[in-house]
Design a protein around this motif. Structure first.
Motif, short mmCIF file in Angstrom:
data_model
loop_
_atom_site.label_atom_id
_atom_site.label_comp_id
_atom_site.label_asym_id
_atom_site.label_seq_id
_atom_site.Cartn_x
_atom_site.Cartn_y
_atom_site.Cartn_z
N GLY A 19 0.81 -1.20 0.00
CA GLY A 19 0.00 0.00 0.00
C GLY A 19 0.84 1.25 0.00
N THR A 20 0.19 2.37 0.15
CA THR A 20 0.88 3.65 0.15
C THR A 20 0.57 4.42 1.42
OG1 THR A 20 -0.93 4.71 -1.05
CG2 THR A 20 0.87 3.79 -2.37
N ALA A 21 1.44 5.36 1.75
CA ALA A 21 1.29 6.11 3.00
C ALA A 21 -0.01 6.91 3.02
CB ALA A 21 2.49 7.03 3.19
N ASP A 22 -0.43 7.43 1.86
CA ASP A 22 -1.66 8.22 1.82
C ASP A 22 -2.91 7.36 1.79
OD1 ASP A 22 -0.96 7.32 -0.68
OD2 ASP A 22 -1.85 9.02 -1.74
N LYS A 23 -2.75 6.06 1.47
CA LYS A 23 -3.87 5.12 1.47
C LYS A 23 -3.42 3.83 2.14
CE LYS A 23 -5.89 6.94 -2.82
NZ LYS A 23 -6.28 6.60 -4.21
N PRO A 24 -3.15 3.88 3.44
CA PRO A 24 -2.57 2.72 4.11
C PRO A 24 -3.46 1.50 4.09
CG PRO A 24 -3.27 4.39 5.69
CD PRO A 24 -3.35 5.02 4.34
N GLY A 25 -4.78 1.68 4.05
CA GLY A 25 -5.68 0.55 4.03
C GLY A 25 -5.61 -0.28 2.77
N SER A 26 -4.91 0.27 1.77
CA SER A 26 -4.81 -0.45 0.50
C SER A 26 -3.77 -1.57 0.54
CB SER A 26 -4.45 0.52 -0.62
OG SER A 26 -3.18 1.12 -0.37
N GLY A 27 -3.03 -1.67 1.63
CA GLY A 27 -1.97 -2.67 1.70
C GLY A 27 -1.76 -3.17 3.11
N TYR A 28 -0.68 -3.91 3.30
CA TYR A 28 -0.44 -4.57 4.59
C TYR A 28 0.23 -3.67 5.62
CZ TYR A 28 4.23 -5.61 2.55
OH TYR A 28 5.47 -5.53 1.97
N ARG A 29 0.60 -2.46 5.25
CA ARG A 29 1.22 -1.57 6.24
C ARG A 29 0.24 -1.24 7.36
NH1 ARG A 29 3.54 3.40 3.95
NH2 ARG A 29 3.76 2.27 2.00
N SER A 30 0.78 -0.70 8.47
CA SER A 30 -0.06 -0.38 9.62
C SER A 30 0.33 0.97 10.21
CB SER A 30 0.08 -1.45 10.71
OG SER A 30 -0.57 -1.06 11.90
#
Length: 763
Positions: free
Chosen positions: A121-132
């Protein structure tokens, strides 16, 4: 390796009078979070002293722009972590500390719950990926320990290490959909085609091995791993992101089904599924090897055979205690945080680069076995030759000698028959100018720390210095300088070669090699060939012998200089301050020149409009954030006003160093900036490594005890210490007045006591 206008740490408070006993816990004063904001480029994660594993969080995935051009934001992420970021992408196992170049970030691990996601995902759309998302309120950064809560998953992540093993401990919530993602595509400064090949093989339902080959800053780098989970996973799978040409010229993804026995490809992310109870801990260990998967397994068995996380953490912190106790200071809580975090940062690099059986990959890509020494890598020598390696010659001489032997092994494996310039992971990166491994080698030999074939080492230095095809050396030998037409850094390289030649001469003198001494002591005066008495500066010189007409002493890179300008580099003659003072017109004019370096404000037009060139670390036109200026204040010791050195050192310390996240405003450069702080706060500095002399400054401690490897101690006592008492009125060495402003290496290594008497007024 950093940009011109960067600095590090900032603000050393006055040291209090509380006595520090050698039994004190010094790890408590280490805060790796210092320098993680802005341009310190250090990482907050876990590592042991000089460890091969640096297990740390990544807070973004930054690479080339989509069109393949350089993304300037990359420079902010040389260590993978920026304090101001709001999300964590995962935890990877290799990092540079404080450099100005990005690479590594291998084998990223991320725990998650819920729907499986294999894209960060990306920092501006964190829900798009596995980041938290995460909060610094739930983050702990200590020597060999890192902890953070991953808010999106309610997972507590903890990290510790041994030399070759990263140990993860994840506390999960209750979930039937718990996952651990292994991202084999991740990497700091990810750019097209960095991944050459990746392989994973499963041994059983809790153990796997593999390797990853990359073409990054280190152009041919293969790192092997062994990964073991504390409980079996119930299923596993992967996704392959390779671009594969198919019939008709189309490109697409190539995927495989779950529960595979092995994987091979260029771009792969794997996942492992678990069911967890509330508060259940899943642990995993990842061992690294530069040689083989079998060696990675052997490294894990030797260093971390069990699952006691707290035991591994404690053992690693005890290693840090041993290193930190080599210098015990008297000071306040803030003072100790500044000092011991600097000690910590100074002891991360160079890094051990060999397996427990002594095997390592050499520069020739063959497997070698270190005999009688520990093999090291990550040599940022343009930076670290100045103060870091001289510091090791005092507090860690055996380790520094091993580092020299690692450089000599590099020389023997090099197809160019050259010593390292900037080497990492069995690669030569050819970064920065000079060949400053000769400075490190000469410093060790001159100071009597040479348990190796010193004459062979001298031959390697001479061969490197005579390598006519490298970076203008042929012109330098034939003409006495590098012509401006032949190099964008002609002046600084000429000056740096002259210094390195002087180092070779000192080494030859020590070994009784008169012919070598005569040749290189003459060459060491070549710096005079780029000094223009008309302009009063070091000045780019053309092949016809004239100086360039279009000349601005404030301009920097590729205008004759590297990471500095003419105003700064004019003072870069560390090996011949007396000669420099003479050609610049004598004592009075020289002092005025050095004074002006601090009083003249660099015009705004010389700051590039990019985020990696800032006003951090600058006092007037003095650039503390770049190494060529590090010796400058000590040059006053060669004049009749040494008190000016004392005054300015005590001015620089509180402006450049502080125990906060932005306390390293510029690159720490694998410990060089921190080494400057350590020496300067103790009251002396190695202006010209290769000499056995240290120039006196103004100590910022009340007391320090250097515990030497030979069993002796060198104690520094400071009387009348205070914020305004920056001037040295008297120095006693072993009870006798010190004549002049220099002490020798033997004065320190023989043990004894040096007493500074401070005053608010200069003599």
């Amino acid at each position: 390796m950093k940009r011109l206008f960067l600095s590090i740490l900032a603000a050393l408070p006055i040291l209090a009078s509380a006595q520090t006993r050698s039994s004190d816990n010094l790890v408590q004063y280490v805060h790796p979070i210092i320098g993680t904001q802005r341009m310190g480029h250090v990482f907050p994660g876990a590592t042991v002293p000089f460890g091969m594993v640096q297990l740390s969080p990544e807070t973004d995935t930054v690479g080339y722009e989509q069109d393949g051009h350089y993304n300037p934001k990359v420079y902010s992420y040389c260590a993978g972590y920026q304090y101001d970021d709001k999300t964590i992408v995962g935890f990877s196992h290799t990092h540079f500390s404080g450099t100005g170049h990005s690479d590594l970030g291998d084998f990223l691990v991320m725990p998650t719950v819920g729907a499986l996601k294999l894209n960060p995902g990306t920092a501006d759309k964190p829900g798009s990926g596995y980041r938290s998302a995460f909060s610094h309120a739930n983050e702990v950064s200590e020597a060999n320990y890192y902890k953070v809560k991953l808010d999106d998953y309610n997972i507590l992540a903890e990290m510790t290490t041994t030399t070759r093993v990263g140990f993860h401990q994840y506390t999960f919530p209750k979930s039937d959909n718990a996952h651990i993602v292994l991202d084999l595509m991740a990497g700091i400064y990810n750019y097209p085609d960095k991944n050459v090949w990746t392989y994973v093989r499963f041994i059983n339902d809790s153990t796997l091995v593999g390797y990853r080959s990359t073409n990054g800053w280190a152009r041919t780098r293969t790192l092997y791993f062994a990964l073991k989970f504390s409980k079996p996973f119930i299923s596993h799978g992967y996704k392959k992101y390779d671009k594969r040409e198919v019939y008709g010229g189309f490109w697409g993804q190539f995927n495989r089904t779950p529960n595979f026995p092995e994987i091979a490809g260029r771009q792969i992310r794997a996942y492992f599924d678990f069911k967890t109870t509330e508060g259940e801990k899943i642990k995993l260990k990842m061992a690294l090897s530069p040689v083989s998967m079998d060696n990675a397994l052997a490294n894990m068995q030797a260093e971390c055979p069990g699952w006691d996380f707290d035991k591994v953490k404690a053992e690693g912190q005890q290693q840090w205690e041993k290193e930190l106790h080599k210098i015990v200071i008297d000071g306040s809580q803030t003072d100790k945080e500044n000092f011991y975090t600097s000690m910590y940062h100074a002891m991360i690099n160079p890094t051990i680069y060999m397996d427990v059986n002594g095997e390592y990959e050499g520069l020739d890509k063959n497997v070698h076995k270190a005999s009688g020494f520990t093999n090291y890598t990550t040599f940022s020598l343009w930076d670290t030759h100045r103060a870091l390696h001289p510091l090791f010659n005092i507090i860690d001489p055996k380790r520094n000698a091993d580092m020299v032997q690692s450089m000599l092994a590099h020389y023997h494996q090099s197809p160019e028959h050259m010593l390292p310039v900037w080497s990492n992971s069995a690669n030569e990166n050819w970064c920065m100018s000079g060949y400053h491994s000769v400075s490190v080698i000469a410093d060790a030999v001159v100071k009597g720390n040479a348990p190796f074939d010193a004459n062979m080492a001298l031959d390697a230095c001479v061969a490197t210095a005579d390598h006519r095809d490298y970076a203008g050396i042929g012109y330098y030998i034939d003409m006495g300088y590098i012509p401006d037409e032949k190099s964008g850094v002609s002046v600084s390289s000429t000056q740096e070669y002259a210094y390195d030649d002087w180092c070779i001469a000192q080494m030859a003198k020590k070994l009784g090699r008169q012919d070598v001494y005569d040749t290189f002591i003459k060459r060491s005066q070549n710096w005079k060939n780029v000094y223009d008495p008309k302009s009063g500066f070091m000045h780019p010189r053309l092949a016809d012998g004239t100086f360039r007409k279009n000349f601005d002493p404030f301009t920097t890179n590729n205008m004759g200089f590297i990471e500095g300008n003419a105003w700064n580099y004019t003072l870069y003659v560390p090996h011949d301050p007396k000669g420099l003072i003479q050609v610049m017109g004598g004592n009075k004019r020289f002092i005025t020149y050095v004074d002006s370096l601090f009083s003249y404000n660099l015009p705004d037009k010389y700051f590039a409009e990019t985020e990696d060139i800032t006003k951090d670390g600058i006092i007037g036109n003095y650039v503390h954030g770049n190494e060529p200026s590090h010796h400058v204040v000590y040059l006053y010791d060669w004049t009749d006003k040494p008190w000016k050195a004392q005054e300015k050192i005590r001015m620089i310390l509180p402006r450049m160093y502080k125990p906060t996240p932005d306390g390293l405003g510029g690159n720490d450069d694998t410990g060089q900036m921190s080494a400057w702080y350590i020496f300067s706060s103790l009251g002396f500095y190695p202006v010209a490594p290769g000499s056995d002399q240290y120039a006196i400054g103004s100590p910022a401690v009340n007391k320090a005890v250097i515990n030497l490897d030979n069993g002796k101690t060198f104690t520094i006592n400071v009387k009348n210490q205070g914020e305004k008492n920056v001037y040295v009125s008297k120095i006693l060495l072993n009870g006798k007045p010190l004549n002049g402003w220099f002490i020798s290496h033997s004065d320190i290594m023989n043990g004894g006591e040096m007493t500074f008497v401070m005053s608010s007024k200069h003599k």
